[in-house]
Design a protein around this motif. Sequence first.
Motif, PDB file in Angstrom:
ATOM      1  N   ALA A   1       0.730  -1.669  -0.348  1.00 35.24           N
ATOM      2  CA  ALA A   1      -0.147  -0.298  -0.200  1.00 35.24           C
ATOM      3  C   ALA A   1       0.769   1.310   0.564  1.00 35.24           C
ATOM      4  CB  ALA A   1      -0.554  -0.086   0.941  1.00 35.24           C
ATOM      5  N   SER A   2       1.562   1.528   0.378  1.00 39.20           N
ATOM      6  CA  SER A   2       2.751   2.512   0.851  1.00 39.20           C
ATOM      7  C   SER A   2       3.646   2.558  -0.202  1.00 39.20           C
ATOM      8  CB  SER A   2       3.537   2.719   2.059  1.00 39.20           C
ATOM      9  OG  SER A   2       4.126   0.924   1.866  1.00 39.20           O
ATOM     10  N   MET A   3       3.678   1.003  -1.207  1.00 46.30           N
ATOM     11  CA  MET A   3       4.802   2.172  -2.173  1.00 46.30           C
ATOM     12  C   MET A   3       4.545   1.932  -3.457  1.00 46.30           C
ATOM     13  SD  MET A   3       7.611  -0.325  -0.764  1.00 46.30           S
ATOM     14  CE  MET A   3       9.080   0.498  -2.086  1.00 46.30           C
ATOM     15  N   GLY A   4       2.603   1.556  -3.528  1.00 50.03           N
ATOM     16  CA  GLY A   4       2.174   1.361  -4.817  1.00 50.03           C
ATOM     17  C   GLY A   4       1.905   2.598  -5.346  1.00 50.03           C
ATOM     18  N   GLY A   5       2.101   3.389  -4.388  1.00 55.00           N
ATOM     19  CA  GLY A   5       1.694   4.400  -5.687  1.00 55.00           C
ATOM     20  C   GLY A   5       2.035   5.916  -5.488  1.00 55.00           C
ATOM     21  N   ASP A   6       1.045   7.001  -5.430  1.00 57.13           N
ATOM     22  CA  ASP A   6       1.816   8.550  -5.566  1.00 57.13           C
ATOM     23  C   ASP A   6       0.874   8.863  -4.030  1.00 57.13           C
ATOM     24  OD1 ASP A   6      -0.698   8.038  -6.590  1.00 57.13           O
ATOM     25  OD2 ASP A   6      -0.720  10.297  -7.455  1.00 57.13           O
TER      26      ASP A   6
ATOM     27  N   ALA B   1      -6.519   2.612   1.394  1.00 54.21           N
ATOM     28  CA  ALA B   1      -8.016   2.115   0.836  1.00 54.21           C
ATOM     29  C   ALA B   1      -8.202   0.601  -0.144  1.00 54.21           C
ATOM     30  CB  ALA B   1      -8.182   3.706   0.469  1.00 54.21           C
ATOM     31  N   ALA B   2      -7.400   0.973  -1.100  1.00 53.86           N
ATOM     32  CA  ALA B   2      -7.308  -0.494  -1.856  1.00 53.86           C
ATOM     33  C   ALA B   2      -7.138  -1.559  -1.387  1.00 53.86           C
ATOM     34  CB  ALA B   2      -6.077  -0.576  -3.067  1.00 53.86           C
ATOM     35  N   ALA B   3      -6.496  -1.877  -0.073  1.00 56.22           N
ATOM     36  CA  ALA B   3      -6.403  -2.509   0.735  1.00 56.22           C
ATOM     37  C   ALA B   3      -7.313  -2.652   1.676  1.00 56.22           C
ATOM     38  CB  ALA B   3      -4.700  -2.402   1.665  1.00 56.22           C
TER      39      ALA B   3
ATOM     40  N   GLY C   1     -10.076  -9.700 -13.824  1.00 59.39           N
ATOM     41  CA  GLY C   1     -11.304  -8.617 -14.040  1.00 59.39           C
ATOM     42  C   GLY C   1     -10.341  -7.315 -13.130  1.00 59.39           C
ATOM     43  N   LEU C   2      -9.148  -6.983 -12.689  1.00 59.39           N
ATOM     44  CA  LEU C   2      -8.602  -5.957 -12.171  1.00 59.39           C
ATOM     45  C   LEU C   2      -7.186  -6.177 -13.084  1.00 59.39           C
ATOM     46  CD1 LEU C   2      -8.705  -5.886  -8.335  1.00 59.39           C
ATOM     47  CD2 LEU C   2     -10.215  -4.472  -9.785  1.00 59.39           C
ATOM     48  N   PHE C   3      -6.756  -6.248 -13.367  1.00 61.14           N
ATOM     49  CA  PHE C   3      -5.589  -6.281 -14.367  1.00 61.14           C
ATOM     50  C   PHE C   3      -6.119  -6.440 -15.997  1.00 61.14           C
ATOM     51  CE2 PHE C   3      -2.971  -8.690 -11.001  1.00 61.14           C
ATOM     52  CZ  PHE C   3      -2.027  -7.232 -10.827  1.00 61.14           C
ATOM     53  N   ALA C   4      -6.585  -7.386 -16.668  1.00 62.75           N
ATOM     54  CA  ALA C   4      -6.705  -7.803 -17.825  1.00 62.75           C
ATOM     55  C   ALA C   4      -8.123  -7.713 -18.486  1.00 62.75           C
ATOM     56  CB  ALA C   4      -6.865  -9.270 -18.393  1.00 62.75           C
ATOM     57  N   LEU C   5      -8.960  -6.863 -18.043  1.00 58.27           N
ATOM     58  CA  LEU C   5      -9.983  -5.894 -17.748  1.00 58.27           C
ATOM     59  C   LEU C   5     -10.541  -4.668 -18.100  1.00 58.27           C
ATOM     60  CD1 LEU C   5     -13.258  -8.286 -17.038  1.00 58.27           C
ATOM     61  CD2 LEU C   5     -12.660  -8.342 -19.207  1.00 58.27           C
ATOM     62  N   THR C   6      -9.831  -3.860 -17.011  1.00 56.30           N
ATOM     63  CA  THR C   6      -9.144  -2.771 -16.589  1.00 56.30           C
ATOM     64  C   THR C   6      -8.843  -2.378 -18.248  1.00 56.30           C
ATOM     65  OG1 THR C   6      -9.749  -3.074 -14.443  1.00 56.30           O
ATOM     66  CG2 THR C   6      -8.148  -0.883 -15.451  1.00 56.30           C
ATOM     67  N   GLU C   7      -7.282  -3.190 -18.211  1.00 60.16           N
ATOM     68  CA  GLU C   7      -6.785  -2.728 -19.551  1.00 60.16           C
ATOM     69  C   GLU C   7      -7.186  -2.691 -20.366  1.00 60.16           C
ATOM     70  OE1 GLU C   7      -3.567  -1.993 -18.638  1.00 60.16           O
ATOM     71  OE2 GLU C   7      -3.001  -0.987 -20.729  1.00 60.16           O
ATOM     72  N   LEU C   8      -8.138  -4.172 -20.730  1.00 60.09           N
ATOM     73  CA  LEU C   8      -9.038  -3.892 -22.965  1.00 60.09           C
ATOM     74  C   LEU C   8      -9.792  -2.112 -22.612  1.00 60.09           C
ATOM     75  CD1 LEU C   8      -8.532  -5.830 -24.325  1.00 60.09           C
ATOM     76  CD2 LEU C   8     -11.082  -6.327 -23.278  1.00 60.09           C
ATOM     77  N   MET C   9     -10.221  -2.057 -20.882  1.00 59.17           N
ATOM     78  CA  MET C   9     -11.334  -0.554 -21.279  1.00 59.17           C
ATOM     79  C   MET C   9     -10.692   0.459 -21.081  1.00 59.17           C
ATOM     80  SD  MET C   9     -13.728  -1.523 -18.036  1.00 59.17           S
ATOM     81  CE  MET C   9     -14.226  -0.296 -17.904  1.00 59.17           C
TER      82      MET C   9
ATOM     83  N   ALA D   1      -8.950   7.326 -10.794  1.00 59.61           N
ATOM     84  CA  ALA D   1      -8.813   8.334  -9.641  1.00 59.61           C
ATOM     85  C   ALA D   1      -7.649   8.070  -9.025  1.00 59.61           C
ATOM     86  CB  ALA D   1     -10.289   8.255  -8.789  1.00 59.61           C
ATOM     87  N   ARG D   2      -5.912   7.714  -9.995  1.00 63.82           N
ATOM     88  CA  ARG D   2      -4.956   7.180  -9.463  1.00 63.82           C
ATOM     89  C   ARG D   2      -5.310   5.643  -8.019  1.00 63.82           C
ATOM     90  NH1 ARG D   2      -4.964  12.465 -11.390  1.00 63.82           N
ATOM     91  NH2 ARG D   2      -3.838  12.363 -13.412  1.00 63.82           N
ATOM     92  N   PHE D   3      -5.684   5.010  -8.048  1.00 65.64           N
ATOM     93  CA  PHE D   3      -5.675   4.220  -7.266  1.00 65.64           C
ATOM     94  C   PHE D   3      -5.350   2.996  -7.477  1.00 65.64           C
ATOM     95  CE2 PHE D   3      -8.609   5.355  -3.212  1.00 65.64           C
ATOM     96  CZ  PHE D   3      -8.945   6.498  -3.722  1.00 65.64           C
ATOM     97  N   PRO D   4      -4.057   2.759  -7.024  1.00 65.19           N
ATOM     98  CA  PRO D   4      -3.265   1.636  -6.934  1.00 65.19           C
ATOM     99  C   PRO D   4      -4.105  -0.004  -7.214  1.00 65.19           C
ATOM    100  CG  PRO D   4      -2.406   1.625  -4.988  1.00 65.19           C
ATOM    101  CD  PRO D   4      -3.376   3.037  -5.503  1.00 65.19           C
ATOM    102  N   VAL D   5      -4.266  -0.614  -7.970  1.00 63.00           N
ATOM    103  CA  VAL D   5      -4.651  -1.570  -7.772  1.00 63.00           C
ATOM    104  C   VAL D   5      -4.079  -3.552  -6.624  1.00 63.00           C
ATOM    105  CG1 VAL D   5      -6.358  -1.392  -9.956  1.00 63.00           C
ATOM    106  CG2 VAL D   5      -3.864  -3.055  -9.723  1.00 63.00           C
ATOM    107  N   LEU D   6      -2.567  -2.823  -6.801  1.00 59.98           N
ATOM    108  CA  LEU D   6      -1.958  -4.198  -6.510  1.00 59.98           C
ATOM    109  C   LEU D   6      -2.260  -4.506  -4.527  1.00 59.98           C
ATOM    110  CD1 LEU D   6      -0.522  -6.525  -6.632  1.00 59.98           C
ATOM    111  CD2 LEU D   6       1.433  -5.080  -6.242  1.00 59.98           C
ATOM    112  N   PRO D   7      -2.709  -3.376  -3.714  1.00 59.59           N
ATOM    113  CA  PRO D   7      -3.303  -3.072  -2.630  1.00 59.59           C
ATOM    114  C   PRO D   7      -4.322  -4.096  -2.265  1.00 59.59           C
ATOM    115  CG  PRO D   7      -2.603  -1.396  -3.238  1.00 59.59           C
ATOM    116  CD  PRO D   7      -2.147  -1.843  -4.584  1.00 59.59           C
ATOM    117  N   MET D   8      -5.321  -4.149  -3.704  1.00 59.09           N
ATOM    118  CA  MET D   8      -6.556  -4.925  -3.466  1.00 59.09           C
ATOM    119  C   MET D   8      -6.472  -6.219  -3.608  1.00 59.09           C
ATOM    120  SD  MET D   8     -10.017  -3.107  -5.523  1.00 59.09           S
ATOM    121  CE  MET D   8     -11.261  -3.915  -5.705  1.00 59.09           C
ATOM    122  N   ILE D   9      -5.966  -6.112  -4.922  1.00 59.15           N
ATOM    123  CA  ILE D   9      -5.706  -7.743  -4.891  1.00 59.15           C
ATOM    124  C   ILE D   9      -5.147  -8.484  -3.624  1.00 59.15           C
ATOM    125  CG2 ILE D   9      -4.049  -9.357  -6.832  1.00 59.15           C
ATOM    126  CD1 ILE D   9      -4.927  -7.362  -9.255  1.00 59.15           C
ATOM    127  N   LEU D  10      -3.695  -8.040  -2.982  1.00 55.36           N
ATOM    128  CA  LEU D  10      -3.105  -8.408  -2.185  1.00 55.36           C
ATOM    129  C   LEU D  10      -4.346  -8.364  -0.825  1.00 55.36           C
ATOM    130  CD1 LEU D  10      -0.539  -9.108  -2.158  1.00 55.36           C
ATOM    131  CD2 LEU D  10       0.308  -7.049  -0.628  1.00 55.36           C
TER     132      LEU D  10
END
Lengths: 164, 501
Positions: free
Chosen positions: B159-164, B171-173, B212-220, B428-437
Amino acid sequence: MNRDLIAGAVLLAIAGAYYVSIGTIADSTLSDEVGAAGLPLALAGLLALIALVMMARAVLATRAARRAGGPVAAVEDDEEGDASVPRALGLLLIGAAYVVLLPYAGYVLSVALLIAAVAFYEGAARSWVIPAAAIGGAALYWAIFVKLLGVHQPAGILVQGWLS
Amino acid sequence: MALVTTFWDIVHLLTGTPLFLVAILGLTWGILGGALPGISASITMALVLPFTYTMDPAMAIALLACVYIGAEYGGSIPAILIRTPGTNSSAATVIDGYEMNRQGRAGEALGISLMSGVIGSLFGLLMLAMLTEPLSWLALAFKPTSYFALGILGLSVIASMGGDSLLKGLAAAVIGLMIATVGTDPISGVTRFTFGVPDLLSGIEPVVVMVGLFALTELMSQSGSTSVTQLGNSIRIRLPGWEMMRTLRRSQIIGCILGLFEGLTPGGGGSVAAFMSYNEARRWSKTPEKFGKGSEEGIAAPETANNTVASTALIPLLSFGIPSSNSTAVLLGGLLMHGLLPGPRLFEQNPQVIDSLYVGSLIAIIAQIGVGVIILPACVWMVNRPRPYRSGFIFALILSGLYTLNNSTFDLGLALALGLVGYFMRLARFPVLPMILGVVLGHMVESSYRRSLVLSGGDFHIFVEDPIAVGLLGAALLFVTFSLAREYREARRTKLQEAHQ
């Protein structure tokens, strides 16, 4: 309104909805000290706290930028990103249509329509290539999933009815 | 005659074992996926994850590891040829790779990238084999309190290294942990947040969240993009000779060392290792002036580093179950999907999984030299396909693969909904990795927390009585504090710059 303020409000709404839903968790005689609702309660509180801090920071940052008379671009909306939202949602709708169609039209027809619809939506030139790619793609995926991997994919209620 | 028999025995051994095929297939898919701009290593792995559901666990994990190895090399192909990194970790390769391409040395650049990747991968695999099992024995001293603290540390670091913004990461975590609470409660067995939907009784599978978060988001996100990429069809790889390899030795050693440390560091990842190696290689180079102008060392260092990370990032994953990047989070999803828990018991109870992972990776690394050369025209062909058709085929692949999980359209709808969530998170510039983790570690965090309190009869002091838990929670607090301090410093610097202007 800037993006972080909206994000904070959305997070607060999620925390609120999650908190309300905790009420649906039944009590159990097997429950431990914390209980099935223990962690969800803590998470709802934590998310609400994060949302409030985020909103407060967004309001303070906007005020500070305005007071200084400097550029507020960093806290304002990303117009380019917003403009692409309807397009992205359209793509998602095509996916949703596939999910609805799959049990009725069956795998082969649904995949063919999905490939054709996405290609058309994403700007492929109207030509014989779209249906050819759709049919070829559907045949390829059917061969991989159904024949090679032995995955049961829906045959389709409508297709089965029509065939019989 | 005897010679012929031996030869056919070897051929039979190699082709008769599914591991060989799995390694080659994984590697090929990884190179192809990594070569497609916008399709990162984690997306390439997430796309193949549903296919592994019905596979033998040992083969499934080997396949995912080989995809990861392939994708790290594949990412350098568009980085060198069209100045667009296929994966984040190949971004540093663009600097000198594309410059060499402009000088008509694309084949040479691809050859250096390929061989440096092989060296980095071999070194990383050696470190993985040497360090993972001894480290995993540390986990034997872990109590439920330690596992809870480990989960919190993993989430805090990411969470602390994933984004700005730390707040966004946290929040994502938390949302990820909320998703993990859906389904049947691990202790009492009561249902939570299922709303009468039977498909939710067993919870939301991490695979669905990842796709959903990686592949579909990228496609969108790519939808409506008008960027056109065209590669020349006549490109051929030129592998470097001994003389060149000797010249590249120093930068490759730098890449190996930094790749090892970054792989071991949660949140480090291939891109950080690649950029750090690039800088260090320039600092230690005899010809630093060539960097940025088509330096061979400028390709060798980052490519060695990011390929080393592809193996060394598995060390904290297999030892403690803490993924340090998107790709290792997908691999953890694969392990959990097959009921495999990282740690010493994995080595004791499922040695065949570890053996397959190591041998499969070794096969993939060695085969990379041949496959990399053979597959380049296919990569060029795929990258040259019009994006609308590419999107259609990828979308169909995602939805077809997801259906194989439970033969349920519910998973498809859920993945689409999560794709929408991921898309807005990206806006909204939220990192998705903390959410997946959060989703992946949620079960471990909750059950360890509650088991600890059951053991202590509800006394929270149990968490401060375990020195490992205290150390890990202290480290989590340090990461969060440093992240806050960094954010504060950056905000202050920006304010000062604005005032100065």
